[in-house]
Design an enzyme around this catalytic site. Structure first.
Site, PDB file in Angstrom:
ATOM      1  N   GLN A 415       0.811  -1.219   0.000  1.00 57.32           N
ATOM      2  CA  GLN A 415       0.000   0.000   0.000  1.00 57.32           C
ATOM      3  C   GLN A 415       0.844   1.269   0.000  1.00 57.32           C
ATOM      4  O   GLN A 415       0.310   2.357  -0.124  1.00 57.32           O
ATOM      5  CB  GLN A 415      -0.928   0.007   1.224  1.00 57.32           C
ATOM      6  CG  GLN A 415      -1.826  -1.215   1.334  1.00 57.32           C
ATOM      7  CD  GLN A 415      -2.749  -1.370   0.149  1.00 57.32           C
ATOM      8  OE1 GLN A 415      -3.179  -0.391  -0.417  1.00 57.32           O
ATOM      9  NE2 GLN A 415      -3.040  -2.601  -0.233  1.00 57.32           N
ATOM     10  N   VAL A 418       6.194   3.930   4.563  1.00 52.72           N
ATOM     11  CA  VAL A 418       5.934   4.623   5.824  1.00 52.72           C
ATOM     12  C   VAL A 418       7.243   5.228   6.327  1.00 52.72           C
ATOM     13  O   VAL A 418       8.265   4.538   6.424  1.00 52.72           O
ATOM     14  CB  VAL A 418       5.352   3.667   6.887  1.00 52.72           C
ATOM     15  CG1 VAL A 418       5.101   4.421   8.191  1.00 52.72           C
ATOM     16  CG2 VAL A 418       4.055   3.052   6.382  1.00 52.72           C
ATOM     17  N   ASP A 529      -6.761  -7.435   5.453  1.00 48.31           N
ATOM     18  CA  ASP A 529      -5.321  -7.729   5.387  1.00 48.31           C
ATOM     19  C   ASP A 529      -4.756  -7.909   6.792  1.00 48.31           C
ATOM     20  O   ASP A 529      -3.762  -7.293   7.170  1.00 48.31           O
ATOM     21  CB  ASP A 529      -4.583  -6.612   4.651  1.00 48.31           C
ATOM     22  CG  ASP A 529      -3.193  -7.048   4.175  1.00 48.31           C
ATOM     23  OD1 ASP A 529      -2.930  -8.262   4.161  1.00 48.31           O
ATOM     24  OD2 ASP A 529      -2.388  -6.179   3.821  1.00 48.31           O
TER      25      ASP A 529
END
Length: 729
Positions: A415, A418, A529
């Site tokens: 996704q 970070v 997920d």
């Protein structure tokens, strides 16, 4: 000179911007101990010294004495030296030559080393001593002092009653052993002892009459120690040194690590973020400007300015202008220059306004491109809400991540990436930079904002805000500082301190969170997920469910949705994978795999390495059927007291991972059964430790709880006939 000054200012500002100060002391640190100032990186309490090396931890006792271990400290130098006081060694004899006292010294300095600015000194007639040193190299030396009568010459330490020899730098372990040739029998009247010690250069003045008798009653002498940061050179450490702004790194003279120093024109502590401050040479009379020139302070220096009617004939002096006609030419030149500058300034202002307009339009374009309109539409259509999502600017995100530096990356996944961010108020946050390539991924990003904005749960990572005016949208959420559950079970911080109680509590927290998302949120949420890499742990090992990029909202009038399959292989519900039908039982399956990982720990990876065609669910099912569950349970978890509870937790995991979703329990049922298992585990622990007290306090309540399992919601696990533990069931 003004141009040079501006160039210096630009250089200093650039150097300040590229500093990366990894660690700084707390603001409430103790600054003095007695009459000694405590300078960072040294300190006396946690958070006040450079934590990566215990050698920087000092102590301050009740008598206000600053010490390194048991060695008193008298001064700390920024340049990499520590002045301490070390005890001398001695051996004494009576008039018959019998040994009456001996004190040999062994000194350990941890990561600090002796400076080359010390000398090994021996005081005594017909005396000698050995010095053994260990560190960078093993080194031994000695010193001999000879005399038959009391020397008459003061101050000389050249071999008659006193001798000295230099020592090399770099030793961290020292042993001093004094001795005598004739046990002082011929000189006992004025010299009964041999003394040996280390002392800083020029800090010992030999006085025969007093020193040979009792060394002027001195037991400790000043010694210089060398210190440095780490074991890498400045080139190796790069911009990750702890040197603060307006300072520079230099390699330590002792050959290990580096030290910091303020740039020319600055002074202060170079190891603090803003420790090096500009020196005002004009106020401190550190300039050499001569009248009629005047001093003007500059960042990192100064310049001498001439008054009107004078010109510079050197950098620090002025002389009168002799020819007035120069004024006319100067006025013409200045008028032309000012007119030209005004034209340039006007053009520049117009360009700046146009650029500002283009930037504003581009930010608006990015806002719409990144789903800003979609987010506003969905939030406005969700009904009344107390959601408070802060909108961050692009510039603020760059500063927080140090320009998205690779060293700030906390993790990368399907996704996005970070980063660790530091906001202007010094609060630490996690900044997620989404990986977008098409409209469906934009929708996932907005979906995560929407999902997180509706969740207020102690075990869900908290959304703080987002930034949509950049080409790549960003999410800002709370920083969880102890890594992921995957790291603790399999990764770089694999920690055997995760006990059975810890793992059971984490499982209960995750199960309770998923139950909340499925049943108690305003709109049911399917995470989609669930895996150990998406479960964060804080400093108290409290679970925080994260990464809602793949999550879906289930309308209240529907029980399932048909979606494109998303998730992580190994955790993915096989029924969802085959049909594309998503419901809350998909999260139940993934949680079952997580629970198996909690039970098996590091062994879960060995399952996959041994035969990649098999899955952890198959191993658990086979182990349960063949009564060898102990072989796949983490050895740090199972003991003789909790085998039954672990077996029951394994049964819960197998029920959650049945192939058919209808045969799996709801998440709130799983949470209730795990909570009941924790009650039972706690009861067994107290019963084993205090059986008589528990029986006295609870009476027959334990028996009744065990006899009526339905009263605690545990019937489906206790009734083993209802469990099908075959592989895939």
């Amino acid at each position: 000179m003004k141009v040079q000054g501006l160039i210096l200012v630009a250089i200093f500002l650039y150097l300040s911007c590229i500093q990366v100060v990894k660690s700084q002391p707390r603001k409430d640190c103790q600054k003095r101990c007695g009459n000694v100032t405590i300078e960072y990186p040294f300190g006396i309490s946690p958070g006040c010294y450079y934590a990566e090396d215990s050698s920087f931890k000092l102590t301050c006792n009740e008598t206000e004495t600053l010490s390194f271990g048991n060695i008193p400290v008298t001064n700390i130098s920024y340049s990499g030296q520590l002045r301490v006081r070390l005890v001398r060694s001695k051996v004494c004899y009576d008039s018959q030559g019998n040994e009456t006292e001996i004190k040999s010294r062994r000194i350990t300095l941890k990561n600090l080393t002796l400076s080359e600015h010390n000398k090994f000194t021996v005081v005594g007639c017909n005396s000698y001593a050995f010095l053994e040193m260990f560190g960078v190299d093993k080194y031994s030396t000695g010193c001999i002092s000879i005399c038959d009568s009391l020397p008459s010459k003061n101050g000389s330490c050249s071999g008659e009653g006193c001798c000295q020899t230099p020592i090399p730098r770099g030793s961290s372990y020292v042993q001093v052993s004094p001795s005598s040739f004739d046990n002082h029998t011929t000189v006992h009247q004025f010299n009964p002892c041999t003394y040996a010690f280390l002392v800083e250069n020029d800090k010992f003045d030999f006085q025969p009459l007093e020193d040979l008798k009792d060394l002027q009653n001195m037991t400790m002498f000043p010694v210089l120690l060398d210190w440095s940061i780490g074991n890498q050179t400045c080139k190796q450490v790069g911009n990750k040194s702890i040197c603060g702004a307006n300072s520079e790194c230099f390699d330590s003279t002792r050959g290990i690590g580096y030290n910091c120093q303020c740039l020319k024109g600055f002074e202060g502590n170079p190891y603090l973020r803003d420790g090096c401050q500009d020196i005002n040479e004009c106020n401190n009379n550190r300039h050499n400007c001569t009248a009629p020139s005047t001093c003007e302070n500059m960042l990192g220096g100064f310049q001498c300015n001439c008054p009107s009617g004078y010109r510079k004939d050197s950098p620090n002096s002025c002389t009168p202008k002799l020819r007035p006609e120069y004024f006319r030419w100067t006025q013409m030149f200045l008028g032309t220059t000012i007119g030209f500058l005004l034209i340039v300034l006007g053009v520049s202002c117009i360009q700046q306004r146009m650029k500002h307009r283009r930037d504003t339009e581009l930010r608006q374009q990015f806002f719409q491109q990144n789903g800003g309109g979609m987010l506003i539409q969905r939030l406005s259509g969700a009904g009344p809400s107390n959601v408070d999502v802060k909108i961050f600017t692009e510039e603020g995100m760059k500063e927080a991540t140090n320009g998205y530096d690779d060293s700030r990356i906390l993790g990368q996944g399907g996704q996005g990436t970070v980063y660790k961010g530091i906001l202007p108020d010094d609060s630490i946050v996690a900044i997620k930079k989404a990986r977008l390539g098409d409209n469906s991924q934009v929708e996932q990003f907005i979906n995560e904002v929407l999902v997180l904005s509706q969740i207020n749960h102690r075990n869900v990572v908290k959304l703080l805000g987002c930034c949509l005016e950049t080409e790549i949208p960003l999410l800002v959420y709370e920083f969880i500082n102890s890594g992921t559950l995957f790291d603790h079970l399999h990764g770089s911080i694999c920690d055997s301190s995760l006990t059975w109680e810890h793992r059971l509590r984490i499982a209960i927290e995750v199960a309770g969170t998923l139950a909340y998302l499925h049943s108690s949120a305003s709109i049911p949420i399917i995470h989609r997920d669930v895996k150990t890499a998406n479960i964060l742990l804080d400093e108290k090992l409290t679970a925080k469910v994260a990464d809602f990029g793949a999550s879906r909202l289930i309308p209240m009038d529907q029980e399932q949705l048909t979606t494109m399959v998303q998730g992580t292989l190994g955790y993915l519900d096989p029924e969802y994978y085959n049909t594309g039908l998503l419901n809350e039982k998909s999260d139940v399956y993934s949680f079952g795999v997580v629970l198996m990982e909690l039970l098996s720990g590091q062994k879960a990876l060995s399952f996959e390495r041994s035969q990649t065609s098999k899955h952890i669910v198959t191993y658990f099912a086979n182990a349960m059927k063949e009564n060898r569950l102990h072989e796949i349970i983490d050895s740090q978890v199972m003991n003789e007291y909790n085998q039954r509870e672990i077996q029951e937790a394994a049964k819960i995991a197998l029920v959650c991972t049945r192939v058919t979703g209808e045969e799996r329990p709801k998440m709130k049922e799983v949470a209730a059964e795990l909570e009941a298992l924790r009650v039972k585990t706690t009861k067994h622990k107290w019963s084993d430790q205090y059986p008589e007290e528990i029986e006295h306090l609870l009476g027959g309540s334990i028996l009744s709880a065990q006899g009526d399992t339905s009263s605690i919601g545990y019937d489906s696990i206790k009734n083993e006939k209802r469990l099908d533990i075959e592989a895939g069931r």
